[in-house]
Design a protein around this motif. Structure first.
Motif, PDB file in Angstrom:
ATOM      1  N   SER A 189      18.377  14.858  67.424  1.00 11.07           N
ATOM      2  CA  SER A 189      18.884  14.681  66.279  1.00 11.07           C
ATOM      3  C   SER A 189      18.611  16.367  66.263  1.00 11.07           C
ATOM      4  O   SER A 189      19.459  16.639  65.189  1.00 11.07           O
ATOM      5  N   GLU A 190      17.383  16.568  66.062  1.00 12.24           N
ATOM      6  CA  GLU A 190      17.191  18.439  65.754  1.00 12.24           C
ATOM      7  C   GLU A 190      17.532  19.363  65.924  1.00 12.24           C
ATOM      8  O   GLU A 190      18.030  20.548  65.432  1.00 12.24           O
ATOM      9  N   HIS A 232      24.967  17.793  56.379  1.00  9.92           N
ATOM     10  CA  HIS A 232      26.098  18.792  57.254  1.00  9.92           C
ATOM     11  C   HIS A 232      27.281  18.597  57.516  1.00  9.92           C
ATOM     12  O   HIS A 232      28.200  19.380  57.968  1.00  9.92           O
ATOM     13  N   LYS A 265      19.461  12.273  57.807  1.00  7.51           N
ATOM     14  CA  LYS A 265      19.819  14.404  57.525  1.00  7.51           C
ATOM     15  C   LYS A 265      20.663  14.327  58.059  1.00  7.51           C
ATOM     16  O   LYS A 265      20.462  16.088  57.325  1.00  7.51           O
ATOM     17  N   LEU A 266      20.986  14.557  58.924  1.00  7.71           N
ATOM     18  CA  LEU A 266      22.143  15.132  59.550  1.00  7.71           C
ATOM     19  C   LEU A 266      23.215  15.152  58.311  1.00  7.71           C
ATOM     20  O   LEU A 266      24.357  15.767  58.636  1.00  7.71           O
ATOM     21  N   GLU A 300      21.381  18.743  64.612  1.00  2.00           N
ATOM     22  CA  GLU A 300      21.355  19.730  63.681  1.00  2.00           C
ATOM     23  C   GLU A 300      22.009  21.985  64.218  1.00  2.00           C
ATOM     24  O   GLU A 300      22.317  22.116  62.886  1.00  2.00           O
TER      25      GLU A 300
END
Length: 1031
Positions: free
Chosen positions: A572-573, A644, A640-641, A576
């Motif tokens: 996921s990071e 964006h 969190k995604l 991103e």
């Protein structure tokens, strides 16, 4: 500082006028660097600067080097599209003047006699320095400026050059067409027929270099304008190339005609090539016998290309071609024939793949033996056989499949050695051929190419051999994982990335067959995922980022192991970071579009660049897999995604951004259920807006999203049901005009509409009821709830999927409870009767129990649906019931006399309708009986399958025992080899000691003789000394 630009130009002019041309050249070189680094610095004086440079380029009195710098400056400015888009296209007559200069430079060619000897080192004989500069300049200018600007200048000069008497001008015109083809492909395709006829007319020119240039032009067009050229102009082009291969007085013309055949074949199809393959093969075999190496090498390569493009059609000519190829492979052993022998390997492997294993089998063993023997011989670093052999082995593997496994232990050691090659690095400023430079560091490209080829072959073996590749997985993964970050060479990284899914698939298949341990596969999976994620975080090239995401997605699909929390967070990071980088690139491109020089041609190139931004599609697919595997637990990471992703739906974003954002939300809504309802408010407005978007990709994603939200959104979707129905209905009417060419889009829209009707009956009812009040005359004969039935009938009819029955029983209950009230008309029953007939006809091809039940429920609903009240009260009464699997049955009482003729007709219709339903029920019972028989057969097959499983278990046990025995045998053989090696070492030591002993004995004998000689001399000396003393 920009005010100094005129001063700089004045200094250059002053140096030239003063005869100090060397200083002018140094200043021009600095200006070229400035144009490449900061083109905007020259914007204010761009017209004067370019005018001055064009005057220098046009002046024949200056040295060639001075004019070349002026040309380089102007072309460098034209290439600076990212910094100053469209700036050069705004200058009047700039392209025409520069184009004329380059065409004049192309005339710097002479008829050197060395060119006619057809030796490789004389291929450029007669070409001046300006000739090469002009070729490169035309190529770069066409790519930078585009065909819309270049082609008018080319069309203006072509007639002048082709009608001139000098052969150099004909030659220049043809070379120009070849060089601008890549950059002007779209525009040139519009007049391709005229261009080809123009080129073909030069095949009859009396000068051989003009004929060579004509062949060269066709060769380049076959590559840059294929496959359109091959499809529409194959007859004209191949006829000219075949004739050119008969020009035995000019071997370079023949050789280039063969190269053109290669380019033509690579973009052609078997359907086209089958008409010409016989004539081409006969010509190529004739060239093999000429004895000229350049023709032989070209003919062998062309035979391989023909086999690859014609596939099965090559079988007819296999027996005529293969003996020649094998003869070259066995006999071309001289150092001068290394490339010819290497190309014969390539051709044999391509022919083998084309004709298939059965045809190639008899020759395959002999070819493999030759290659094995050749592989054992030492080769130089510059020997082309090494890389050709690696590729040939891979093609043979594709051809032979699992039959290739016995040869792998010969192939893998040298292949791994090539994959482990270290870059041959030197510190030098020499940008010579065969060397890639990184600043002052030079790297020999042959080493990098061999390494890249080896990595690609490892990927090929893993894909082809599947579980058979298991013995080498651990060793290969140790080699390839570090190469994911091999930033010296892009192709090496690509090959290492592409190999990861194949290695994981091989391991998974081996586990299923008991050849690999589950825990080892888990370790392999973790190793690959962590390596790909780490590489994704450090990769700067967008295309390779897309490749890493493709590989990561495929690995996640292949593996049956779940991702742990750490892995999901790491992916996921990285995603991103990829989204942020992609949006930054897109923003920079949008900033370019707002520049003052941005024009129509630049917009076309700009749109092409944005279409190539495919990384967001890969991101969407990766998130789809993660969401499907993790379900609602992934929402913590998605929060969190979404920071964006949400801006990608806003105004001013690109098609790729909006489509990716909608697709990601669709997957979240589809797999996370009620936990995803909190995102509906943010995403649903954009999805509704996208239903009628001009871009079909946006429409497809949005329509799919509407269907998903209608199914899982429940209360969150209620407020927009009316708007969604209107938009979908508008879209369906729009798509009807193009049906069936857009059947998939129409089907998706109909499916979304069906889901709204299926899961939101109440909202549909209210809409219908409101519409009924507005149009009371139109709805006077129908209850408003009949609207939903008609809507459902229309949807299922429009979908045109035979035998497609609703999968959810909720829709049947909804029909039962809401649609068939006492006020429904006979019209509805007639519609259902038609539907029942269609269902029975399509249902005979199905055998799913659930759909049996659905059909029974449909008939039950029909039975329970009342007729018009006065008909029911006068003629019919319901005496049947339904329980379990028994379908309700009705008995009809004797009808009393009817009041009038109309009632009699209607009663007769009812009786006929009842009889038809009884027939349908009988047919259904027959289908059910057939299904019961099928169930019995399936049970028998199940019993047989269980017996087969038992046999498989026993077989696996025997295979395991056999494997253990083989392992013991291998251990014994290994021990024997170790003992033999020790024995050989001891034997060698004894022989060595024996030899030393012989040497020592000889030395002792020599020393003994020397001592005796010294003793004799001493005696003589003493006797003489005594005599002297006495005297």
């Amino acid at each position: 500082m920009q005010d100094l630009v005129p001063v700089m130009m004045g200094s250059i002019t002053g140096c030239l006028d003063a005869g100090q041309e060397t200083y002018a050249q140094e200043a021009l070189e600095l200006l070229v660097e400035l144009a490449g680094a900061e083109p905007k610095f020259l914007r204010r004086q761009i017209a004067d600067v370019v005018e001055g440079m064009l005057q220098v380029a046009e002046a024949a009195e200056w040295e060639d080097r001075t004019r070349h710098f002026a040309v380089e400056f102007v072309i460098t400015l034209a290439e600076a599209r990212e910094c100053a888009p469209g700036m050069m296209r705004r200058l009047p007559q700039f392209v025409g003047r520069l184009f004329a200069v380059l065409m004049q430079m192309l005339l710097d060619v002479e008829d050197d006699s060395a060119w006619h000897s057809a030796e490789n080192e004389d291929a450029d004989a007669g070409e001046g320095n300006s000739y090469g500069v002009a070729q490169e300049g035309l190529d770069r200018l066409a790519i930078a400026i585009g065909g819309n600007v270049i082609m008018p200048s080319a069309s203006e000069l072509l007639p002048q050059y082709l009608s001139a008497a000098e052969w150099q001008k004909h030659h220049a015109a043809l070379i120009m067409l070849a060089r601008i083809a890549e950059g002007c492909a779209k525009v040139m395709l519009k007049s391709l027929g005229r261009v080809i006829l123009m080129i073909c007319s030069e095949f009859q020119h009396p000068h051989s270099r003009v004929r060579w240039a004509a062949v060269n032009a066709l060769c380049q067009l076959c590559a840059d304008l294929g496959p359109v050229l091959q499809i529409h102009y194959h007859e004209v082009v191949l006829a000219e190339l075949v004739n050119a291969m008969d020009d035995f007085q000019n071997p370079w013309v023949q050789a280039h005609a063969v190269s053109a055949v290669v380019n033509f074949s690579e973009n052609s199809t078997p359907e086209v090539m089958k008409h010409y393959i016989g004539a081409l093969i006969s010509k190529l075999l004739a060239l093999l016998k000429t004895g000229k190496q350049v023709l032989q090498e070209g003919a062998v390569k062309a035979l391989g290309a023909l086999a690859d493009s014609s596939q099965g059609h090559f079988k007819e000519y296999y027996d005529a071609v293969m003996p020649h190829l094998k003869a070259i492979l066995m006999n071309a052993t001289d150092k001068s024939n290394r490339l010819l022998r290497a190309k014969s390997m390539e051709c044999i492997s391509l022919v083998g793949m084309a004709v298939g294993k059965d045809k190639f089998r008899d020759d395959a063993e002999q070819v493999v033996e030759i290659l094995v023997a050749l592989q054992g011989t030492p080769m130089g670093n510059d020997d082309p056989i090494t890389s050709y052999m690696l590729e040939a082995w891979a093609r043979l593997c594709k051809c032979l499949g699992q039959d290739f496994l016995p040869y792998m232990h010969f192939i893998m050691p040298p292949l791994l050695t090539s994959a482990r090659l270290k870059p041959d690095v030197t510190v030098s400023d020499d940008d010579s051929i065969g060397t890639a430079t990184l600043g002052d560091i030079g790297i020999r490209t042959s080493v990098l190419e061999e390494k890249a080829t080896a990595c690609n072959m490892l990927c090929c073996y893993a894909d082809e051999l599947k579980e058979g590749f298991v013995p080498w997985i651990d060793e290969v993964i140790d080699v390839l994982v570090p190469l994911l970050k091999f930033y010296i060479h892009e192709e090496v990284r690509r090959a290492a990335i592409a190999a990861m899914p194949g290695l994981l698939r091989s391991a998974e298949l081996a586990v299923a067959k008991g050849q690999y341990h589950e825990c080892d596969v888990k370790m392999l999976f973790d190793n690959i995922i962590s390596a790909l994620v780490e590489a994704l975080g450090k990769e700067s090239e967008t295309e390779i980022c897309s490749s890493i995401l493709d590989s990561l997605n495929e690995c996640l699909e292949i593996s049956s192991h779940p991702l742990d929390e750490h892995q999901a967070r790491a992916i996921s990071e990285r995603i991103e970071a990829v989204i942020i980088a992609s949006r930054t690139r897109i923003k920079n491109n949008l900033d370019r579009s707002e520049a003052e020089d941005f024009d129509v041609d630049e917009k076309e190139l700009f749109n092409e660049e944005n279409e190539q931004e495919e990384v967001l599609d890969r991101v969407a697919k990766c998130l789809r897999i993660l969401i499907r595997k993790s379900k609602a637990s992934f929402l913590q990471l998605f929060d969190k995604l979404s920071v964006h992703i949400t801006p990608m739906l806003g105004k001013g974003t690109t098609i790729e951004e909006r489509r990716a954002a909608i697709c990601i939300f669709n997957d979240v809504a589809d797999h996370c259920g009620e936990r995803a309802l909190k995102y509906y408010e943010t995403f649903l407005p954009s999805i509704l807006e996208g239903i009628n978007d001009d871009n079909p990709n946006i429409r497809e994603a949005a329509v799919h999203g509407v269907g998903v939200c209608a199914k899982f959104g429940r209360l969150a979707f209620h407020p927009i049901v009316h708007e969604a129905l209107i938009k979908l209905r508008t879209l369906l009417k729009r798509l009807e005009l193009q049906y069936p060419h857009n059947r998939m889009a129409y089907d998706n829209a109909a499916s979304a509409l069906e889901k709204i009707v299926q899961f939101h009956w109440d909202s549909c009812y209210k809409i219908a009821e409101k519409k009924g009040k507005q149009h009371r005359a139109e709805w006077s004969d129908y209850d408003s709830r009949v609207f939903c039935t008609i809507c459902l009938e229309e949807i299922q009819a429009k979908r045109m999927v035979p035998g497609k029955l609703p999968e959810e029983e909720d829709i049947l209950d909804g029909i039962r409870q809401k649609l068939f009230s006492r006020t429904a008309r006979l019209y509805v029953k007639n519609q259902l009767k038609i539907k029942f007939k269609n269902l029975i006809q399509s249902y005979r091809r199905l055998d799913h129990k659930k759909e049996h039940k659905n059909l029974e429920l449909y008939i039950q609903i029909f039975d329970e649906c009342p007729d018009e009240e006065k008909v029911i009260s006068a003629e019919c009464s319901d005496v049947g019931s339904t329980d379990g699997d028994t379908i309700s049955r009705h008995q009809f009482k004797q009808n009393p006399p009817l009041a009038n003729q109309e009632d009699a007709i209607r009663a007769n219709e009812v009786l006929l309708l009842r009889k038809e339903i009884e027939c349908l029920k009988l047919e259904l019972m027959q289908v059910r009986d057939a299904n019961d028989r099928s169930d019995i057969e399936l049970q028998e097959q199940k019993n047989l399958r269980e017996q087969l499983l038992l046999y498989d278990e026993k077989n696996n046990e025997l295979q395991e025992q056999n494997k253990n025995l083989k392992q013991q045998l291998e251990e014994a053989l290994t021990g024997q080899k170790v003992a033999m090696s020790l024995y050989e070492e001891q034997k060698e030591k004894v022989c060595h000691l024996d030899a030393e002993l012989v040497k020592a004995e000889k030395l002792r004998s020599q020393m003994h003789n020397l001592i005796m000689e010294l003793k004799g001399q001493i005696r003589v000396f003493l006797s003489r000394s005594t005599a002297i003393c006495c005297w």
